[in-house]
Motif scaffolding. Structure first.
Motif, PDB file in Angstrom:
ATOM      1  N   ASP A   5      -1.029 -14.815 -14.030  1.00  0.00           N
ATOM      2  CA  ASP A   5      -0.509 -15.598 -14.618  1.00  0.00           C
ATOM      3  C   ASP A   5       0.944 -16.201 -14.431  1.00  0.00           C
ATOM      4  O   ASP A   5       1.904 -17.452 -13.956  1.00  0.00           O
ATOM      5  N   ARG A   6       2.462 -14.977 -13.784  1.00  0.00           N
ATOM      6  CA  ARG A   6       2.815 -15.176 -13.161  1.00  0.00           C
ATOM      7  C   ARG A   6       2.882 -15.781 -12.041  1.00  0.00           C
ATOM      8  O   ARG A   6       3.918 -16.889 -11.263  1.00  0.00           O
ATOM      9  N   ILE A   7       2.100 -15.755 -10.763  1.00  0.00           N
ATOM     10  CA  ILE A   7       1.947 -16.223  -9.711  1.00  0.00           C
ATOM     11  C   ILE A   7       1.883 -18.242 -10.573  1.00  0.00           C
ATOM     12  O   ILE A   7       1.899 -19.017  -9.719  1.00  0.00           O
ATOM     13  N   GLU A   8       0.525 -18.136 -10.768  1.00  0.00           N
ATOM     14  CA  GLU A   8       0.316 -19.879 -11.485  1.00  0.00           C
ATOM     15  C   GLU A   8       1.251 -20.467 -12.085  1.00  0.00           C
ATOM     16  O   GLU A   8       1.847 -21.461 -11.611  1.00  0.00           O
ATOM     17  N   GLY A   9       1.760 -19.322 -12.836  1.00  0.00           N
ATOM     18  CA  GLY A   9       3.232 -20.212 -13.169  1.00  0.00           C
ATOM     19  C   GLY A   9       4.463 -20.503 -12.558  1.00  0.00           C
ATOM     20  O   GLY A   9       4.988 -21.471 -12.773  1.00  0.00           O
ATOM     21  N   ALA A  10       4.878 -19.840 -11.292  1.00  0.00           N
ATOM     22  CA  ALA A  10       6.176 -19.861 -10.353  1.00  0.00           C
ATOM     23  C   ALA A  10       5.097 -21.249  -9.175  1.00  0.00           C
ATOM     24  O   ALA A  10       6.384 -22.411  -9.379  1.00  0.00           O
ATOM     25  N   ALA A  11       3.954 -21.562  -9.473  1.00  0.00           N
ATOM     26  CA  ALA A  11       2.972 -22.618  -8.472  1.00  0.00           C
ATOM     27  C   ALA A  11       3.899 -24.205  -9.291  1.00  0.00           C
ATOM     28  O   ALA A  11       3.915 -25.368  -8.867  1.00  0.00           O
ATOM     29  N   LYS A  12       3.572 -24.098 -10.647  1.00  0.00           N
ATOM     30  CA  LYS A  12       3.806 -24.792 -12.248  1.00  0.00           C
ATOM     31  C   LYS A  12       4.758 -25.358 -11.811  1.00  0.00           C
ATOM     32  O   LYS A  12       4.907 -26.825 -11.588  1.00  0.00           O
ATOM     33  N   ASN A  13       5.734 -24.787 -11.461  1.00  0.00           N
ATOM     34  CA  ASN A  13       7.749 -24.950 -11.906  1.00  0.00           C
ATOM     35  C   ASN A  13       7.796 -25.548 -10.790  1.00  0.00           C
ATOM     36  O   ASN A  13       8.219 -26.907 -10.695  1.00  0.00           O
ATOM     37  N   GLU A  34       6.703 -35.687 -16.851  1.00  0.00           N
ATOM     38  CA  GLU A  34       5.404 -35.251 -16.715  1.00  0.00           C
ATOM     39  C   GLU A  34       6.295 -33.394 -16.157  1.00  0.00           C
ATOM     40  O   GLU A  34       5.736 -32.875 -16.458  1.00  0.00           O
ATOM     41  N   GLY A  35       6.604 -33.981 -15.072  1.00  0.00           N
ATOM     42  CA  GLY A  35       7.115 -32.801 -13.706  1.00  0.00           C
ATOM     43  C   GLY A  35       8.097 -31.735 -14.667  1.00  0.00           C
ATOM     44  O   GLY A  35       8.084 -31.005 -14.400  1.00  0.00           O
ATOM     45  N   LYS A  36       8.285 -32.642 -15.475  1.00  0.00           N
ATOM     46  CA  LYS A  36       9.602 -32.093 -16.532  1.00  0.00           C
ATOM     47  C   LYS A  36       8.365 -31.408 -17.442  1.00  0.00           C
ATOM     48  O   LYS A  36       8.834 -29.967 -17.579  1.00  0.00           O
ATOM     49  N   ALA A  37       7.768 -31.200 -17.993  1.00  0.00           N
ATOM     50  CA  ALA A  37       6.794 -30.584 -19.088  1.00  0.00           C
ATOM     51  C   ALA A  37       6.121 -29.403 -18.285  1.00  0.00           C
ATOM     52  O   ALA A  37       5.828 -28.121 -18.706  1.00  0.00           O
ATOM     53  N   ASP A  38       5.709 -30.006 -16.789  1.00  0.00           N
ATOM     54  CA  ASP A  38       4.577 -28.892 -16.140  1.00  0.00           C
ATOM     55  C   ASP A  38       5.904 -27.516 -16.253  1.00  0.00           C
ATOM     56  O   ASP A  38       5.643 -26.127 -15.643  1.00  0.00           O
ATOM     57  N   GLN A  39       7.036 -27.871 -15.166  1.00  0.00           N
ATOM     58  CA  GLN A  39       7.925 -26.485 -15.507  1.00  0.00           C
ATOM     59  C   GLN A  39       8.046 -25.885 -16.428  1.00  0.00           C
ATOM     60  O   GLN A  39       8.563 -24.619 -16.619  1.00  0.00           O
ATOM     61  N   VAL A  40       8.769 -26.079 -18.010  1.00  0.00           N
ATOM     62  CA  VAL A  40       7.993 -26.106 -18.797  1.00  0.00           C
ATOM     63  C   VAL A  40       7.064 -24.730 -18.942  1.00  0.00           C
ATOM     64  O   VAL A  40       6.867 -23.375 -19.440  1.00  0.00           O
ATOM     65  N   GLU A  41       6.027 -25.071 -18.898  1.00  0.00           N
ATOM     66  CA  GLU A  41       4.600 -25.389 -19.672  1.00  0.00           C
ATOM     67  C   GLU A  41       4.474 -23.755 -18.090  1.00  0.00           C
ATOM     68  O   GLU A  41       4.737 -22.585 -18.116  1.00  0.00           O
ATOM     69  N   GLY A  42       5.424 -23.614 -16.561  1.00  0.00           N
ATOM     70  CA  GLY A  42       5.193 -22.646 -15.420  1.00  0.00           C
ATOM     71  C   GLY A  42       6.080 -21.419 -16.420  1.00  0.00           C
ATOM     72  O   GLY A  42       5.379 -20.549 -16.140  1.00  0.00           O
ATOM     73  N   LYS A  43       7.291 -21.728 -16.330  1.00  0.00           N
ATOM     74  CA  LYS A  43       7.731 -20.571 -16.865  1.00  0.00           C
ATOM     75  C   LYS A  43       7.614 -19.980 -18.291  1.00  0.00           C
ATOM     76  O   LYS A  43       7.781 -18.528 -18.618  1.00  0.00           O
ATOM     77  N   GLY A  49       2.988 -13.632 -17.875  1.00  0.00           N
ATOM     78  CA  GLY A  49       2.893 -12.934 -16.527  1.00  0.00           C
ATOM     79  C   GLY A  49       3.494 -11.647 -16.345  1.00  0.00           C
ATOM     80  O   GLY A  49       3.255 -10.012 -15.818  1.00  0.00           O
ATOM     81  N   GLY A  50       5.051 -11.739 -16.836  1.00  0.00           N
ATOM     82  CA  GLY A  50       6.112 -10.626 -16.092  1.00  0.00           C
ATOM     83  C   GLY A  50       5.268  -9.856 -17.638  1.00  0.00           C
ATOM     84  O   GLY A  50       5.515  -8.746 -17.239  1.00  0.00           O
ATOM     85  N   VAL A  51       5.461  -9.874 -18.970  1.00  0.00           N
ATOM     86  CA  VAL A  51       5.030  -9.181 -20.047  1.00  0.00           C
ATOM     87  C   VAL A  51       3.779  -8.040 -19.912  1.00  0.00           C
ATOM     88  O   VAL A  51       3.728  -6.495 -19.805  1.00  0.00           O
ATOM     89  N   LYS A  52       3.074  -8.996 -19.104  1.00  0.00           N
ATOM     90  CA  LYS A  52       2.188  -8.267 -18.799  1.00  0.00           C
ATOM     91  C   LYS A  52       2.034  -7.667 -17.467  1.00  0.00           C
ATOM     92  O   LYS A  52       1.393  -6.183 -17.629  1.00  0.00           O
TER      93      LYS A  52
END
Length: 59
Positions: A5-13, A34-43, A49-52
């Motif tokens: 999740d951390r890797i995917e999140g960083a990529a989405k951001n 859409e870009g701003k929304a993708d950034q929020v989703e990635g964060k 992922g950090g919690v996991k």
């Protein structure tokens, strides 16, 4: 090893930042939003992922 999740999140951001910049350059407000929304989703995904990771490290 970092959680998936951390890797995917960083990529989405990063992808969201690129999309937002492209929207600004072309004047496409929808693409920009859409870009701003993708950034929020990635964060959020990165945070999950950090919690996991921290739970796995404790266990």
């Amino acid at each position: 090893m970092a959680d998936h999740d951390r890797i995917e999140g960083a990529a989405k951001n990063i992808g969201g930042k690129v999309k937002e910049a492209a929207g600004k350059v072309t004047g496409d407000t929808k693409l920009q939003a859409e870009g701003k929304a993708d950034q929020v989703e990635g964060k959020v995904q990165n945070a999950v992922g950090g919690v996991k990771d921290s739970l796995r490290d404790k266990g």
